[in-house]
Design a protein around this motif. Sequence first.
Motif, PDB file in Angstrom:
ATOM      1  N   LEU A   1       4.463  70.774 -42.319  1.00 27.58           N
ATOM      2  CA  LEU A   1       5.502  69.932 -42.915  1.00 27.58           C
ATOM      3  C   LEU A   1       5.554  70.151 -44.423  1.00 27.58           C
ATOM      4  N   ILE A   2       6.750  70.454 -44.941  1.00 31.46           N
ATOM      5  CA  ILE A   2       6.865  70.724 -46.376  1.00 31.46           C
ATOM      6  C   ILE A   2       7.829  69.764 -47.079  1.00 31.46           C
ATOM      7  N   ASP A   3       8.462  68.883 -46.314  1.00 30.39           N
ATOM      8  CA  ASP A   3       9.486  68.013 -46.893  1.00 30.39           C
ATOM      9  C   ASP A   3       8.851  66.707 -47.403  1.00 30.39           C
ATOM     10  N   ALA A   4       9.026  66.457 -48.689  1.00 29.33           N
ATOM     11  CA  ALA A   4       8.339  65.323 -49.326  1.00 29.33           C
ATOM     12  C   ALA A   4       8.785  63.975 -48.744  1.00 29.33           C
ATOM     13  N   GLN A   5      10.090  63.817 -48.515  1.00 29.13           N
ATOM     14  CA  GLN A   5      10.586  62.537 -47.989  1.00 29.13           C
ATOM     15  C   GLN A   5      10.042  62.288 -46.580  1.00 29.13           C
ATOM     16  N   THR A   6      10.000  63.351 -45.762  1.00 26.92           N
ATOM     17  CA  THR A   6       9.478  63.199 -44.400  1.00 26.92           C
ATOM     18  C   THR A   6       8.003  62.831 -44.441  1.00 26.92           C
ATOM     19  N   ARG A   7       7.296  63.443 -45.369  1.00 29.14           N
ATOM     20  CA  ARG A   7       5.874  63.129 -45.543  1.00 29.14           C
ATOM     21  C   ARG A   7       5.681  61.649 -45.915  1.00 29.14           C
ATOM     22  N   GLU A   8       6.533  61.161 -46.790  1.00 32.29           N
ATOM     23  CA  GLU A   8       6.467  59.750 -47.180  1.00 32.29           C
ATOM     24  C   GLU A   8       6.795  58.850 -45.974  1.00 32.29           C
ATOM     25  N   ASN A   9       7.804  59.252 -45.178  1.00 30.91           N
ATOM     26  CA  ASN A   9       8.160  58.468 -43.981  1.00 30.91           C
ATOM     27  C   ASN A   9       6.971  58.411 -43.011  1.00 30.91           C
ATOM     28  N   LEU A  10       6.299  59.539 -42.887  1.00 31.63           N
ATOM     29  CA  LEU A  10       5.134  59.620 -42.004  1.00 31.63           C
ATOM     30  C   LEU A  10       4.017  58.693 -42.508  1.00 31.63           C
ATOM     31  N   LYS A  11       3.835  58.699 -43.800  1.00 29.28           N
ATOM     32  CA  LYS A  11       2.807  57.821 -44.386  1.00 29.28           C
ATOM     33  C   LYS A  11       3.104  56.353 -44.065  1.00 29.28           C
ATOM     34  N   GLN A  12       4.375  55.981 -44.137  1.00 29.98           N
ATOM     35  CA  GLN A  12       4.744  54.582 -43.852  1.00 29.98           C
ATOM     36  C   GLN A  12       4.445  54.222 -42.400  1.00 29.98           C
ATOM     37  N   VAL A  13       4.644  55.161 -41.484  1.00 30.07           N
ATOM     38  CA  VAL A  13       4.305  54.924 -40.069  1.00 30.07           C
ATOM     39  C   VAL A  13       2.804  54.670 -39.938  1.00 30.07           C
ATOM     40  N   LEU A  14       2.020  55.492 -40.620  1.00 34.75           N
ATOM     41  CA  LEU A  14       0.562  55.360 -40.518  1.00 34.75           C
ATOM     42  C   LEU A  14       0.075  54.038 -41.106  1.00 34.75           C
ATOM     43  N   LEU A  15       0.675  53.625 -42.201  1.00 36.47           N
ATOM     44  CA  LEU A  15       0.299  52.339 -42.808  1.00 36.47           C
ATOM     45  C   LEU A  15       0.646  51.182 -41.867  1.00 36.47           C
ATOM     46  N   SER A  16       1.803  51.299 -41.218  1.00 40.18           N
ATOM     47  CA  SER A  16       2.224  50.257 -40.276  1.00 40.18           C
ATOM     48  C   SER A  16       1.284  50.225 -39.073  1.00 40.18           C
ATOM     49  N   LEU A  17       0.908  51.406 -38.589  1.00 41.64           N
ATOM     50  CA  LEU A  17      -0.013  51.466 -37.448  1.00 41.64           C
ATOM     51  C   LEU A  17      -1.373  50.880 -37.827  1.00 41.64           C
ATOM     52  N   GLN A  18      -1.827  51.195 -39.013  1.00 42.71           N
ATOM     53  CA  GLN A  18      -3.115  50.654 -39.484  1.00 42.71           C
ATOM     54  C   GLN A  18      -3.071  49.116 -39.511  1.00 42.71           C
ATOM     55  N   ALA A  19      -2.016  48.570 -40.123  1.00 39.20           N
ATOM     56  CA  ALA A  19      -1.909  47.110 -40.258  1.00 39.20           C
ATOM     57  C   ALA A  19      -1.804  46.447 -38.885  1.00 39.20           C
ATOM     58  N   PHE A  20      -1.020  47.054 -37.998  1.00 39.81           N
ATOM     59  CA  PHE A  20      -0.809  46.450 -36.670  1.00 39.81           C
ATOM     60  C   PHE A  20      -2.078  46.527 -35.822  1.00 39.81           C
ATOM     61  N   THR A  21      -2.808  47.626 -35.937  1.00 40.59           N
ATOM     62  CA  THR A  21      -4.056  47.780 -35.180  1.00 40.59           C
ATOM     63  C   THR A  21      -5.047  46.697 -35.586  1.00 40.59           C
ATOM     64  N   LEU A  22      -5.183  46.495 -36.881  1.00 40.29           N
ATOM     65  CA  LEU A  22      -6.130  45.494 -37.376  1.00 40.29           C
ATOM     66  C   LEU A  22      -5.692  44.089 -36.965  1.00 40.29           C
ATOM     67  N   ARG A  23      -4.377  43.860 -36.993  1.00 36.58           N
ATOM     68  CA  ARG A  23      -3.853  42.544 -36.615  1.00 36.58           C
ATOM     69  C   ARG A  23      -4.126  42.272 -35.127  1.00 36.58           C
ATOM     70  N   LEU A  24      -3.862  43.299 -34.319  1.00 37.90           N
ATOM     71  CA  LEU A  24      -4.062  43.167 -32.866  1.00 37.90           C
ATOM     72  C   LEU A  24      -5.521  42.901 -32.538  1.00 37.90           C
ATOM     73  N   GLN A  25      -6.407  43.500 -33.305  1.00 40.17           N
ATOM     74  CA  GLN A  25      -7.842  43.332 -33.048  1.00 40.17           C
ATOM     75  C   GLN A  25      -8.414  42.107 -33.767  1.00 40.17           C
ATOM     76  N   GLY A  26      -7.553  41.382 -34.483  1.00 42.20           N
ATOM     77  CA  GLY A  26      -8.007  40.175 -35.175  1.00 42.20           C
ATOM     78  C   GLY A  26      -8.958  40.463 -36.312  1.00 42.20           C
ATOM     79  N   ARG A  27      -8.798  41.623 -36.954  1.00 42.13           N
ATOM     80  CA  ARG A  27      -9.696  41.970 -38.071  1.00 42.13           C
ATOM     81  C   ARG A  27      -8.989  41.793 -39.411  1.00 42.13           C
TER      82      ARG A  27
END
Length: 198
Positions: free
Chosen positions: A172-198
Motif C-alpha cells: 500500500l502506497i496511498d497515504a489517505q488509504t493508510r490513514e483510513n486503515l489506521k482508523q479501522v485499527l483504532l476502532s477495533l482496538q477500542a471496541f475489543t477492549l470495551r467488549l472485554q470490559g477492560r
Amino acid sequence: MAAAVGAGAIPRIKVAAICGSLREGSYNRGLIRSAIEISKSSIPGVEIELVEIAELPLLNTDLEGEGSFPPVVEAFRQKILEADSILFASPEYNYSVSAPLKNALDWASRPPNVWGDKAAAIISASGGSGGSRSQYHLRQIGVFLDLHFINKPEFFLNAFQPPAKFDKNSNLIDAQTRENLKQVLLSLQAFTLRLQGR
Ligand SMILES: Cc1cc2nc3c(=O)[nH]c(=O)nc-3n(C[C@H](O)[C@H](O)[C@H](O)COP(=O)(O)O)c2cc1C
C-alpha cells in the motif's frame, strides 16, 4: 488471549489477521502487511499476526475425529481461539466472500465454535464497489458465528481506480488509504477492549 498489564500500562490485544485471497500478489494481503506496519509504528497495545488459511483442506466433516480435527485445522483453530479480535481482509468474489475465506470460517465454526464473542473488523480491496458486497455477506455469516463487527469506519478500497494505491509488490502506497486503515485499527482496538470490559 489478552495479556496481563501493569499499572498504567496500555492493555494489549492480539489480533488475528486473515486474508481471503491466496494469490501471492494479493492487494488484500498488502493491506494486512500495512496494518501490521501501522500497528507496530503507531498503535501501542495492538499486535497483529497474519494467520494463513491456504493449507486448510476443503471442509469435510469426515476428516473430523471425536472432537478432533486434522493438525493444520487444529493449529488454525488454536490461533483464532488465542486472538482477542479478528481483522478480515476480504476480497469480493462474485458479490460475496471468497471460497478460501468461507472454508476457514466454516472450519473454525465447528463445535466448539472458536469465533464466538470476538470483536472483528473487515477491510477490502476489490473492484468496483471496493468489496462492499463481500463485507455485508461476511457480516451476515458473523451473526451465526457470534462475531461482533465494528460498524464504523467502513473500509472499501477500489484497488484498480487511479491513482495507484499499491506498488508493483502490492504494498500500500496511498497515504489517505493508510490513514483510513489506521482508523479501522483504532476502532477495533477500542471496541475489543470495551467488549472485554477492560
Ligand atoms: C472469481 C473472481 C470473482 C470476482 N468477483 C468480483 C466481484 O464480484 N466484485 C468485485 O469488485 N471484484 C471481483 N473480483 C475482482 C477481485 O476482487 C480483485 O481481483 C481483487 O484484487 C482480488 O483480491 P486480491 O488482490 O487480494 O487477490 C473477482 C475476482 C475473481 C478471481
